[in-house]
Motif scaffolding. Structure first.
Motif, short mmCIF file in Angstrom:
data_model
loop_
_atom_site.label_atom_id
_atom_site.label_comp_id
_atom_site.label_asym_id
_atom_site.label_seq_id
_atom_site.Cartn_x
_atom_site.Cartn_y
_atom_site.Cartn_z
N GLU A 95 0.83 -1.21 0.00
CA GLU A 95 0.00 0.00 0.00
C GLU A 95 0.87 1.26 0.00
N ARG A 100 2.18 1.73 -3.48
CA ARG A 100 1.11 2.21 -4.38
C ARG A 100 0.86 3.69 -4.13
N LEU A 101 0.78 4.09 -2.87
CA LEU A 101 0.52 5.50 -2.57
C LEU A 101 1.71 6.39 -2.95
N SER A 102 2.93 5.89 -2.80
CA SER A 102 4.11 6.65 -3.21
C SER A 102 4.09 6.90 -4.71
N ALA A 103 3.70 5.87 -5.47
CA ALA A 103 3.61 6.05 -6.92
C ALA A 103 2.53 7.07 -7.26
N ARG A 104 1.41 7.03 -6.54
CA ARG A 104 0.32 7.97 -6.79
C ARG A 104 0.77 9.41 -6.46
N VAL A 105 1.49 9.60 -5.35
CA VAL A 105 1.99 10.93 -4.99
C VAL A 105 2.97 11.42 -6.05
N GLU A 140 3.03 10.62 -9.17
CA GLU A 140 2.23 10.96 -10.36
C GLU A 140 1.56 12.33 -10.19
N LEU A 141 0.98 12.57 -9.03
CA LEU A 141 0.31 13.85 -8.79
C LEU A 141 1.32 15.00 -8.75
N GLU A 142 2.50 14.75 -8.16
CA GLU A 142 3.52 15.79 -8.16
C GLU A 142 4.00 16.11 -9.56
N LYS A 157 2.17 15.84 -12.30
CA LYS A 157 1.09 16.62 -12.93
C LYS A 157 1.12 18.06 -12.43
#
Length: 97
Positions: A66, A69-74, A76-78, A80
Protein backbone atom coordinates in the motif's frame (compact mmCIF):
# COMPACT_ATOMS: atom_id res chain seq x y z
CA UNK A 1 17.70 -78.65 39.19
CA UNK A 2 16.46 -77.91 35.69
CA UNK A 3 13.05 -76.95 36.95
CA UNK A 4 14.56 -74.68 39.56
CA UNK A 5 16.71 -72.98 36.96
CA UNK A 6 13.73 -72.54 34.60
CA UNK A 7 11.66 -71.14 37.40
CA UNK A 8 14.50 -68.81 38.38
CA UNK A 9 14.74 -67.53 34.81
CA UNK A 10 10.96 -67.05 34.69
CA UNK A 11 11.06 -65.00 37.88
CA UNK A 12 14.01 -63.02 36.59
CA UNK A 13 12.15 -62.32 33.30
CA UNK A 14 9.09 -61.13 35.23
CA UNK A 15 11.29 -58.91 37.35
CA UNK A 16 12.89 -57.39 34.22
CA UNK A 17 9.47 -56.82 32.61
CA UNK A 18 8.24 -55.08 35.75
CA UNK A 19 11.39 -52.97 35.88
CA UNK A 20 10.96 -52.00 32.23
CA UNK A 21 7.34 -51.01 32.91
CA UNK A 22 8.37 -48.89 35.87
CA UNK A 23 11.12 -47.26 33.80
CA UNK A 24 8.66 -46.42 31.00
CA UNK A 25 6.19 -44.98 33.50
CA UNK A 26 8.93 -42.86 35.05
CA UNK A 27 10.04 -41.67 31.61
CA UNK A 28 6.48 -40.61 30.73
CA UNK A 29 6.16 -38.80 34.05
CA UNK A 30 9.45 -36.96 33.55
CA UNK A 31 8.43 -35.98 30.00
CA UNK A 32 5.07 -34.68 31.24
CA UNK A 33 6.66 -32.62 34.01
CA UNK A 34 9.35 -31.29 31.68
CA UNK A 35 6.78 -30.32 29.03
CA UNK A 36 4.59 -28.58 31.61
CA UNK A 37 7.57 -26.65 32.99
CA UNK A 38 8.66 -25.70 29.47
CA UNK A 39 5.16 -24.47 28.59
CA UNK A 40 4.99 -22.45 31.81
CA UNK A 41 8.43 -20.96 31.19
CA UNK A 42 7.57 -19.96 27.62
CA UNK A 43 4.22 -18.47 28.61
CA UNK A 44 5.90 -16.38 31.31
CA UNK A 45 8.48 -15.08 28.84
CA UNK A 46 5.83 -13.58 26.53
CA UNK A 47 7.26 -15.30 23.46
CA UNK A 48 5.22 -14.88 20.30
CA UNK A 49 3.86 -17.95 18.58
CA UNK A 50 4.84 -18.76 15.02
CA UNK A 51 1.27 -18.15 13.80
CA UNK A 52 1.28 -14.65 15.31
CA UNK A 53 4.58 -13.82 13.63
CA UNK A 54 3.29 -15.04 10.25
CA UNK A 55 0.15 -12.90 10.60
CA UNK A 56 2.23 -9.80 11.41
CA UNK A 57 4.55 -10.55 8.48
CA UNK A 58 1.55 -10.77 6.10
CA UNK A 59 0.14 -7.50 7.45
CA UNK A 60 3.52 -5.80 7.01
CA UNK A 61 3.77 -7.04 3.41
CA UNK A 62 0.28 -5.67 2.66
CA UNK A 63 1.16 -2.34 4.30
CA UNK A 64 4.38 -2.13 2.30
CA UNK A 65 2.44 -2.75 -0.92
CA UNK A 66 0.00 0.00 0.00
CA UNK A 67 2.87 2.41 0.78
CA UNK A 68 4.45 1.66 -2.59
CA UNK A 69 1.11 2.21 -4.38
CA UNK A 70 0.52 5.50 -2.57
CA UNK A 71 4.11 6.65 -3.21
CA UNK A 72 3.61 6.05 -6.92
CA UNK A 73 0.32 7.97 -6.79
CA UNK A 74 1.99 10.93 -4.99
CA UNK A 75 4.81 10.96 -7.56
CA UNK A 76 2.23 10.96 -10.36
CA UNK A 77 0.31 13.85 -8.79
CA UNK A 78 3.52 15.79 -8.16
CA UNK A 79 4.49 15.32 -11.80
CA UNK A 80 1.09 16.62 -12.93
CA UNK A 81 1.41 19.56 -10.55
CA UNK A 82 4.91 20.36 -11.80
CA UNK A 83 3.74 20.18 -15.41
CA UNK A 84 0.80 22.51 -14.71
CA UNK A 85 2.77 24.94 -12.50
CA UNK A 86 4.49 27.01 -15.25
CA UNK A 87 1.15 27.71 -16.96
CA UNK A 88 -0.58 28.87 -13.75
CA UNK A 89 -0.38 32.31 -12.30
CA UNK A 90 1.24 32.56 -8.83
CA UNK A 91 -2.02 33.43 -7.06
CA UNK A 92 -4.18 30.84 -8.90
CA UNK A 93 -5.35 27.91 -6.69
CA UNK A 94 -3.82 24.53 -7.53
CA UNK A 95 -7.12 22.65 -7.62
CA UNK A 96 -8.64 25.02 -10.16
CA UNK A 97 -11.38 26.27 -7.81
Amino acid sequence: MTQTQGRLFDEFAKLMNDAAGVAQGARREVETVFRAQGDRFISEMDIARREDIEIVRDLAAKALGEVERLSARVAELEAKLAAAAPTMAPDEPVDGA
